[in-house]
Design a protein around this motif. Structure first.
Motif, PDB file in Angstrom:
ATOM      1  N   ARG A   1      10.865  45.671  45.086  1.00  0.00           N
ATOM      2  CA  ARG A   1       9.589  46.350  44.824  1.00  0.00           C
ATOM      3  C   ARG A   1       9.248  46.336  43.342  1.00  0.00           C
ATOM      4  N   LEU A   2      10.260  46.490  42.485  1.00  0.00           N
ATOM      5  CA  LEU A   2      10.009  46.420  41.039  1.00  0.00           C
ATOM      6  C   LEU A   2       9.511  45.032  40.646  1.00  0.00           C
ATOM      7  N   LEU A   3      10.130  44.003  41.175  1.00  0.00           N
ATOM      8  CA  LEU A   3       9.724  42.638  40.843  1.00  0.00           C
ATOM      9  C   LEU A   3       8.293  42.369  41.294  1.00  0.00           C
ATOM     10  N   ASP A   4       7.910  42.933  42.429  1.00  0.00           N
ATOM     11  CA  ASP A   4       6.542  42.753  42.920  1.00  0.00           C
ATOM     12  C   ASP A   4       5.522  43.376  41.969  1.00  0.00           C
ATOM     13  N   GLN A   5       5.954  44.331  41.152  1.00  0.00           N
ATOM     14  CA  GLN A   5       5.040  45.018  40.249  1.00  0.00           C
ATOM     15  C   GLN A   5       4.964  44.376  38.865  1.00  0.00           C
ATOM     16  N   VAL A   6       5.765  43.346  38.624  1.00  0.00           N
ATOM     17  CA  VAL A   6       5.651  42.624  37.354  1.00  0.00           C
ATOM     18  C   VAL A   6       4.359  41.803  37.397  1.00  0.00           C
ATOM     19  N   PRO A   7       3.431  42.027  36.463  1.00  0.00           N
ATOM     20  CA  PRO A   7       2.111  41.379  36.561  1.00  0.00           C
ATOM     21  C   PRO A   7       2.114  39.958  36.006  1.00  0.00           C
ATOM     22  N   ALA A   8       2.939  39.131  36.615  1.00  0.00           N
ATOM     23  CA  ALA A   8       3.064  37.744  36.143  1.00  0.00           C
ATOM     24  C   ALA A   8       3.733  36.922  37.225  1.00  0.00           C
ATOM     25  N   PRO A   9       3.414  35.627  37.311  1.00  0.00           N
ATOM     26  CA  PRO A   9       4.174  34.760  38.218  1.00  0.00           C
ATOM     27  C   PRO A   9       5.630  34.702  37.781  1.00  0.00           C
ATOM     28  N   LEU A  10       6.545  34.726  38.747  1.00  0.00           N
ATOM     29  CA  LEU A  10       7.974  34.710  38.461  1.00  0.00           C
ATOM     30  C   LEU A  10       8.571  33.372  38.861  1.00  0.00           C
ATOM     31  N   ASN A  11       9.459  32.869  38.029  1.00  0.00           N
ATOM     32  CA  ASN A  11      10.266  31.705  38.380  1.00  0.00           C
ATOM     33  C   ASN A  11      11.612  32.213  38.882  1.00  0.00           C
ATOM     34  N   ALA A  12      12.689  31.894  38.193  1.00  0.00           N
ATOM     35  CA  ALA A  12      14.008  32.339  38.624  1.00  0.00           C
ATOM     36  C   ALA A  12      14.195  33.823  38.321  1.00  0.00           C
ATOM     37  N   VAL A  13      14.863  34.520  39.236  1.00  0.00           N
ATOM     38  CA  VAL A  13      15.350  35.881  39.001  1.00  0.00           C
ATOM     39  C   VAL A  13      16.804  35.884  39.431  1.00  0.00           C
ATOM     40  N   ARG A  14      17.687  36.349  38.529  1.00  0.00           N
ATOM     41  CA  ARG A  14      19.117  36.292  38.815  1.00  0.00           C
ATOM     42  C   ARG A  14      19.800  37.587  38.394  1.00  0.00           C
ATOM     43  N   LEU A  15      20.795  37.995  39.158  1.00  0.00           N
ATOM     44  CA  LEU A  15      21.756  38.981  38.689  1.00  0.00           C
ATOM     45  C   LEU A  15      22.856  38.211  37.963  1.00  0.00           C
ATOM     46  N   MET A  16      23.118  38.589  36.711  1.00  0.00           N
ATOM     47  CA  MET A  16      24.091  37.857  35.899  1.00  0.00           C
ATOM     48  C   MET A  16      25.177  38.826  35.454  1.00  0.00           C
ATOM     49  N   ALA A  17      26.417  38.481  35.778  1.00  0.00           N
ATOM     50  CA  ALA A  17      27.564  39.352  35.532  1.00  0.00           C
ATOM     51  C   ALA A  17      28.495  38.709  34.506  1.00  0.00           C
ATOM     52  N   LEU A  18      28.721  39.421  33.407  1.00  0.00           N
ATOM     53  CA  LEU A  18      29.613  38.961  32.345  1.00  0.00           C
ATOM     54  C   LEU A  18      30.908  39.763  32.443  1.00  0.00           C
ATOM     55  N   GLY A  19      31.989  39.079  32.808  1.00  0.00           N
ATOM     56  CA  GLY A  19      33.246  39.751  33.072  1.00  0.00           C
ATOM     57  C   GLY A  19      33.962  40.224  31.825  1.00  0.00           C
ATOM     58  N   PRO A  20      34.948  41.101  31.986  1.00  0.00           N
ATOM     59  CA  PRO A  20      35.728  41.573  30.836  1.00  0.00           C
ATOM     60  C   PRO A  20      36.387  40.417  30.092  1.00  0.00           C
ATOM     61  N   GLY A  21      36.298  40.452  28.770  1.00  0.00           N
ATOM     62  CA  GLY A  21      36.913  39.433  27.943  1.00  0.00           C
ATOM     63  C   GLY A  21      36.112  38.151  27.790  1.00  0.00           C
ATOM     64  N   ALA A  22      34.951  38.060  28.425  1.00  0.00           N
ATOM     65  CA  ALA A  22      34.165  36.823  28.387  1.00  0.00           C
ATOM     66  C   ALA A  22      33.343  36.751  27.106  1.00  0.00           C
ATOM     67  N   VAL A  23      33.360  35.597  26.473  1.00  0.00           N
ATOM     68  CA  VAL A  23      32.560  35.342  25.276  1.00  0.00           C
ATOM     69  C   VAL A  23      31.957  33.949  25.415  1.00  0.00           C
ATOM     70  N   SER A  24      30.642  33.850  25.348  1.00  0.00           N
ATOM     71  CA  SER A  24      29.995  32.545  25.485  1.00  0.00           C
ATOM     72  C   SER A  24      29.908  31.849  24.142  1.00  0.00           C
ATOM     73  N   ALA A  25      29.681  30.556  24.179  1.00  0.00           N
ATOM     74  CA  ALA A  25      29.370  29.808  22.959  1.00  0.00           C
ATOM     75  C   ALA A  25      27.932  30.097  22.547  1.00  0.00           C
ATOM     76  N   ALA A  26      27.664  30.033  21.263  1.00  0.00           N
ATOM     77  CA  ALA A  26      26.299  30.200  20.773  1.00  0.00           C
ATOM     78  C   ALA A  26      25.454  29.012  21.221  1.00  0.00           C
ATOM     79  N   HIS A  27      24.248  29.284  21.684  1.00  0.00           N
ATOM     80  CA  HIS A  27      23.379  28.219  22.169  1.00  0.00           C
ATOM     81  C   HIS A  27      21.928  28.686  22.117  1.00  0.00           C
ATOM     82  N   CYS A  28      21.004  27.769  22.388  1.00  0.00           N
ATOM     83  CA  CYS A  28      19.567  28.065  22.447  1.00  0.00           C
ATOM     84  C   CYS A  28      19.022  27.600  23.788  1.00  0.00           C
ATOM     85  N   ASP A  29      18.020  28.309  24.281  1.00  0.00           N
ATOM     86  CA  ASP A  29      17.281  27.898  25.471  1.00  0.00           C
ATOM     87  C   ASP A  29      15.846  27.620  25.041  1.00  0.00           C
TER      88      ASP A  29
END
Length: 326
Positions: A96-124
Motif C-alpha cells: 500500500r505504501l508503494l502504491d502511494q509513491v507518486p512516480a512510476p516504479l522500476n525495481a523494488v527490493r528488500l536488501m539485507a546486509l549481514g553482520p560483518g559485511a563490507v562492500s567495495a566502494a562503487h558508483c551506480d
C-alpha cells in the motif's frame, strides 16, 4: 548534448504524503524470512547471471522484470516491464505504501546486509536526477554499526523515514555488528514533479532551475501509433546503449518497431528487444525500465522522432520513413 547538475547534497530525507509505521514494516518481515534470501548477482541481457556478491548481501525482489521472484539485481531496459513478484503479496502494508509513491516504479527490493559485511566502494551512474531516475530507501531494521558511506559522508538512516541518495556518487555499505542484519527497502523510481515535492525546501531551487529531468504522468490510455507497423529502420547505436553519453550518435543499427502484448510496443535493435511504455501526453514512448531521458514517437512523414532529454535540455533526431542503408 551535455549539461551539468549544480552540486547538491549527497542525500536528502523526504517527507512523504503518508506516515511510515516502522513496527508494521518490521512485523511484515516475518512473512518473508522463513527462507534464506538469494545473494545479490548481476544479470546481463540474454539470461547470463554473474558471480554472487562476495559478502553477505542478500535480496528479496518485490518488483522485478517480468515479476521474477528470484532475480536480485535492479534490472533495466529489456523485453519485459517491471511487475510485482509473489513476495509483495505477503507484504500488504508495504504494498500500500508503494502504491502511494507518486512516480512510476522500476525495481523494488528488500536488501539485507549481514553482520560483518563490507562492500567495495562503487558508483551506480545511471541513477541520476538529470536522467530522471531516483533511488529511495526505507530502513526497516538497522543498527548504529550499519553505515552507508555516500560521497565520503557516513549515514545511518532510521526506521520510519524515507531517503533519497545520489548513488551515482562513490559509495559503500558496511555492517560491523556482530548480530544484527540491516534491512532496507530500496525503490528505483522515475522522478516526477509530485515526487520532487517530497524533497526538502532547499532542493526546490535545484528543481526549478531545470537541471533535473521530471518525468510526466503517463497517459491513462496508450496513444495510437499513427504510422504503419511493423516499421523497419536504422537507429543510432547510442539510442539503445544506456551508458552512451550521446544517445543520438553512433553507427546505424537495424531496428524494428512492432506491437507487443496489450497496448504496448516492442523495439528490437540489432537483435535485442525492449518493451516500450507511453510517456507524457504527446504520443511519445519510453523504454520500460528507463525514464523519459530518451523517447521515440511517430514522425510527421511516417518515420520516427528520437528525443533525448537531460534536465530540460532537449535534442531530437529524425529517422526518415524510408529505411536507409547504413
Amino acid at each position: 548534448m551535455t549539461t551539468s547538475t549544480t552540486a547538491a547534497a549527497e542525500a536528502a530525507q523526504l517527507t512523504p504524503a503518508f506516515d511510515l509505521d516502522a513496527d508494521r514494516l518490521a512485523a511484515e518481515l516475518a512473512a518473508v524470512t522463513s527462507h534464506t534470501w538469494n545473494v545479490q548477482r548481476t544479470h546481463t541481457y540474454g539470461g547470463q547471471v554473474g558471480q554472487p556478491a562476495p559478502i553477505d548481501w542478500r535480496v528479496l525482489p518485490l518488483r522485478s522484470l517480468g515479476g521474477d521472484a528470484e532475480r536480485t539485481d535492479p534490472g533495466g531496459p529489456g523485453p519485459q516491464p517491471f511487475t510485482p513478484t509473489r513476495w509483495l503479496e505477503q507484504l500488504p502494508y508495504l504494498a500500500r505504501l508503494l502504491d502511494q509513491v507518486p512516480a512510476p516504479l522500476n525495481a523494488v527490493r528488500l536488501m539485507a546486509l549481514g553482520p560483518g559485511a563490507v562492500s567495495a566502494a562503487h558508483c551506480d551512474p545511471k541513477y541520476r536526477l538529470d536522467r530522471g531516475l531516483a533511488r529511495l530507501h526505507i530502513p526497516i531494521v538497522t543498527t548504529p554499526d550499519a553505515v552507508l558511506v555516500l560521497d565520503g559522508v557516513d549515514h545511518c538512516w532510521q526506521p520510519s523515514t524515507l531517503w533519497y541518495g545520489d548513488f551515482s556518487r562513490k559509495h559503500l555499505v558496511r555492517n560491523t555488528s556482530d548480530a544484527v542484519t540491516r534491512v532496507h527497502v530500496v525503490i528505483d523510481a522515475l522522478l516526477t514533479a509530485e515526487l520532487a515535492s517530497w524533497f526538502p525546501a532547499s532542493w526546490q531551487e535545484l528543481f526549478a532551475r531545470g537541471e533535473v529531468l521530471l518525468n510526466r504522468p503517463a497517459p491513462t490510455t496508450a496513444p495510437a501509433w499513427t504510422a504503419a507497423l511493423p516499421y523497419d529502420a536504422f537507429l543510432p547505436s547510442g539510442f539503445a546503449d544506456f551508458d552512451a553519453a550521446a544517445p543520438l550518435d553512433g553507427s546505424l543499427l537495424p531496428a524494428r518497431l512492432d506491437r507487443a502484448d496489450g497496448d504496448g510496443l516492442a523495439l528490437t535493435v540489432a537483435g535485442r528487444c525492449f518493451a516500450l511504455l507511453p510517456a507524457g501526453d504527446g504520443g511519445e514512448w519510453r523504454f520500460s525500465g528507463w525514464s523519459e531521458q530518451r523517447t521515440l514517437a511517430p514522425g510527421p512523414d511516417g518515420g520516427l522522432l528520437l528525443r533525448v532529454r537531460r534536465g530540460r535540455a532537449l535534442a531530437d533526431r529524425h529517422v526518415p520513413a524510408e529505411p536507409r542503408t547504413p
